[in-house]
Design a protein around this motif. Structure first.
Motif, PDB file in Angstrom:
ATOM      1  N   TYR A 202       0.846  -1.189   0.000  1.00 59.95           N
ATOM      2  CA  TYR A 202       0.000   0.000   0.000  1.00 59.95           C
ATOM      3  C   TYR A 202       0.886   1.245   0.000  1.00 59.95           C
ATOM      4  CZ  TYR A 202      -4.064  -2.928   0.910  1.00 59.95           C
ATOM      5  OH  TYR A 202      -5.057  -3.867   0.808  1.00 59.95           O
ATOM      6  N   ARG A 294      -7.547   8.744   5.437  1.00 63.88           N
ATOM      7  CA  ARG A 294      -6.384   7.856   5.381  1.00 63.88           C
ATOM      8  C   ARG A 294      -6.388   6.868   6.558  1.00 63.88           C
ATOM      9  NH1 ARG A 294      -2.088   8.810   2.006  1.00 63.88           N
ATOM     10  NH2 ARG A 294      -2.291  10.636   0.655  1.00 63.88           N
ATOM     11  N   TYR A 295      -6.787   7.364   7.737  1.00 62.05           N
ATOM     12  CA  TYR A 295      -6.826   6.476   8.893  1.00 62.05           C
ATOM     13  C   TYR A 295      -7.859   5.370   8.686  1.00 62.05           C
ATOM     14  CZ  TYR A 295      -6.034   5.016  13.664  1.00 62.05           C
ATOM     15  OH  TYR A 295      -5.684   4.285  14.757  1.00 62.05           O
ATOM     16  N   TRP A 298      -6.365   2.697   6.517  1.00 66.77           N
ATOM     17  CA  TRP A 298      -5.482   1.758   7.236  1.00 66.77           C
ATOM     18  C   TRP A 298      -6.281   0.823   8.132  1.00 66.77           C
ATOM     19  CZ3 TRP A 298      -1.563   1.409   4.546  1.00 66.77           C
ATOM     20  CH2 TRP A 298      -0.858   2.507   4.045  1.00 66.77           C
ATOM     21  N   LEU A 302      -5.842  -3.201   7.407  1.00 61.39           N
ATOM     22  CA  LEU A 302      -5.217  -4.018   8.446  1.00 61.39           C
ATOM     23  C   LEU A 302      -6.193  -4.950   9.154  1.00 61.39           C
ATOM     24  CD1 LEU A 302      -2.887  -1.224   9.804  1.00 61.39           C
ATOM     25  CD2 LEU A 302      -2.100  -3.377   8.802  1.00 61.39           C
ATOM     26  N   LEU A 313       3.652  -1.254   4.210  1.00 66.38           N
ATOM     27  CA  LEU A 313       3.033   0.064   4.283  1.00 66.38           C
ATOM     28  C   LEU A 313       4.112   1.117   4.077  1.00 66.38           C
ATOM     29  CD1 LEU A 313       0.960  -0.481   7.577  1.00 66.38           C
ATOM     30  CD2 LEU A 313       0.428  -1.274   5.263  1.00 66.38           C
ATOM     31  N   PRO A 316       2.880   5.345   6.009  1.00 63.54           N
ATOM     32  CA  PRO A 316       1.451   5.405   6.389  1.00 63.54           C
ATOM     33  C   PRO A 316       1.098   6.661   7.172  1.00 63.54           C
ATOM     34  CG  PRO A 316       2.635   3.874   7.811  1.00 63.54           C
ATOM     35  CD  PRO A 316       3.590   4.271   6.729  1.00 63.54           C
ATOM     36  N   LEU A 328      -2.314   4.836  15.465  1.00 62.98           N
ATOM     37  CA  LEU A 328      -1.936   4.123  14.249  1.00 62.98           C
ATOM     38  C   LEU A 328      -0.862   3.087  14.554  1.00 62.98           C
ATOM     39  CD1 LEU A 328      -2.092   3.753  11.187  1.00 62.98           C
ATOM     40  CD2 LEU A 328      -0.429   5.617  10.947  1.00 62.98           C
ATOM     41  N   ILE A 332      -1.213  -0.977  13.910  1.00 59.73           N
ATOM     42  CA  ILE A 332      -0.261  -1.764  13.117  1.00 59.73           C
ATOM     43  C   ILE A 332       0.334  -2.883  13.959  1.00 59.73           C
ATOM     44  CG2 ILE A 332       1.936  -1.677  11.884  1.00 59.73           C
ATOM     45  CD1 ILE A 332       1.200   1.226  11.092  1.00 59.73           C
ATOM     46  N   VAL A 343       6.895  -1.475   7.791  1.00 57.88           N
ATOM     47  CA  VAL A 343       6.493  -0.073   7.790  1.00 57.88           C
ATOM     48  C   VAL A 343       7.712   0.752   7.402  1.00 57.88           C
ATOM     49  CG1 VAL A 343       5.608   1.856   9.134  1.00 57.88           C
ATOM     50  CG2 VAL A 343       4.799  -0.456   9.610  1.00 57.88           C
TER      51      VAL A 343
END
Length: 390
Positions: A202, A294-295, A298, A302, A313, A316, A328, A332, A343
């Protein structure tokens, strides 16, 4: 789980071997090679799809993406006593990628095409010179080979434990992973191919007013969020119906206390609406801030009801408010219990949150004389690796 990743001669990465955990955080200054590491990992996945040669050709051919420095750096060059100078090449020109996983390990060696300009317009396409698949997490050795490909000739290990001819004229721009896909006759190759196919990347999805992420979408079951987020309403509803809806709400509450998300159906078009504490009405996808949207992206990615073996990611934290980064990070870290996660980030706040997880490994990259290195890694710290010879 991928335990080791090896890359040689890809852009700024001359020779790098990474030891990995369940959760891996890659950091480093701008220009240190984080993007090159990400792209090299994607190239491994493209090899399994059979599209690596086309991807390399689109980037200008193998000569355009190869390490541009000398084969080796002497001590005097590294200390600054002597300038960097070209030398006579002793090794063959190659781009090498490989990894070691729990049960099966893999390596591929791309080389310059044997086609010549003037005789073929495809002379920029790389050729696969060597490709191997072996059992276990040990270093490559022919005795552990499940599949061994040298140029167009492919051999596989039969039920009696002997290597036998499987193909003698495989196209040099096609990988074995994308060609031998018979689960009955070649189960190990098929299993590794399916594992790599499950990897998800992503990166750089849009949140502008015309973004697919802001538009209603035709509703249908979606256990995987698309890379552009266009099916986010369907993916959210899929989690609510066949996934872990309670966990989804828990992580939404962690970032946005008192909030809920619903999916509305308008004659087959699904749309997200978010109820936030203190507002009199719910906000639609087109009204949410970039960071909030965007949050939510994710959150859905996820919480997939069909988690991949690995998810990568890239940055992110982009457009996410700094106050949301601890949540966040917790999201994750919790998701890494069911899949291996990479990440790649610039955010110290996100890194601090991720490092609270027990299985988190931080990989700091730096650049010296144009070469991407692991910060603080000395000659005796290097992870062991062995490439198959051509």
């Amino acid at each position: 789980m991928i335990h080791k990743l090896a890359i040689a001669n890809y852009r700024s990465i001359r020779d790098l071997v990474l030891s990995l955990n369940q959760l891996n955080v890659v950091t480093g200054a701008n220009g240190s090679g984080k993007s090159n590491l990400y792209r090299a990992l994607r190239l491994v996945a493209e090899t399994a799809y059979g599209s690596a040669a086309a991807v390399i050709a689109r980037e200008g051919g193998l000569n355009s993406i190869l390490w541009a420095g000398p084969e080796q750096f002497s001590r005097d060059v590294k200390s600054g006593k002597h300038p960097v100078e070209g030398t006579i090449r002793s090794d063959e020109i190659s781009l090498r990628l490989g990894f070691v996983s729990d049960e099966l390990s893999y390596a591929v060696d791309f080389g310059i095409s044997t086609l010549q300009p003037g005789t073929s317009m495809f002379f920029r396409d790389p050729e696969i010179k060597r490709e191997v698949l072996w059992r276990g997490r040990d270093l490559w050795h022919s005795s552990r080979a499940v599949m061994d490909r040298k140029r167009p000739v492919v051999r596989v290990r039969n039920d009696e434990g002997k290597m036998e001819l499987a193909l003698k004229s495989l196209s040099l721009n096609q990988s074995v992973l994308s060609s031998l896909i018979d689960p009955h006759n070649h189960p190990e190759i098929f299993c590794l191919r399916e594992e790599v196919h499950s990897w998800r990347f992503y990166d750089q999805f849009r949140t502008d007013k015309d973004s697919p992420l802001r538009q209603p979408h035709v509703g249908s079951f979606a256990s995987v969020l698309s890379q552009d987020g266009s099916n986010i309403p369907s993916a959210w509803q899929t989690i609510c119906e066949i996934g872990d809806a309670d966990r989804l709400q828990e992580h939404l509450e962690d970032a946005f206390p008192g909030s809920t998300v619903i999916v509305e159906d308008s004659e087959g078009l699904f749309a997200l609406r978010m109820h936030q504490h203190g507002l009199l009405r719910a906000l639609g996808q087109s009204e949410l801030s970039d960071g909030t949207l965007r949050y939510l992206f994710w959150l859905v990615a996820l919480h997939s009801p069909r988690p991949p073996t690995m998810m990568v990611l890239n940055e992110p934290e982009t457009s996410v408010h700094v106050d949301l980064l601890p949540a966040l990070g917790r999201l994750i870290a919790a998701s890494s219990e069911s899949m291996q996660i990479w990440v790649i980030t610039h955010s110290d706040e996100l890194v601090d949150s991720l490092e609270e997880a027990k299985e988190c490994k931080r990989i700091r990259l730096e650049k010296e004389l144009g070469e991407t290195l692991i910060e603080g890694e000395g000659p005796f710290d290097r992870v062991a690796w062995r490439w198959p010879a051509r």
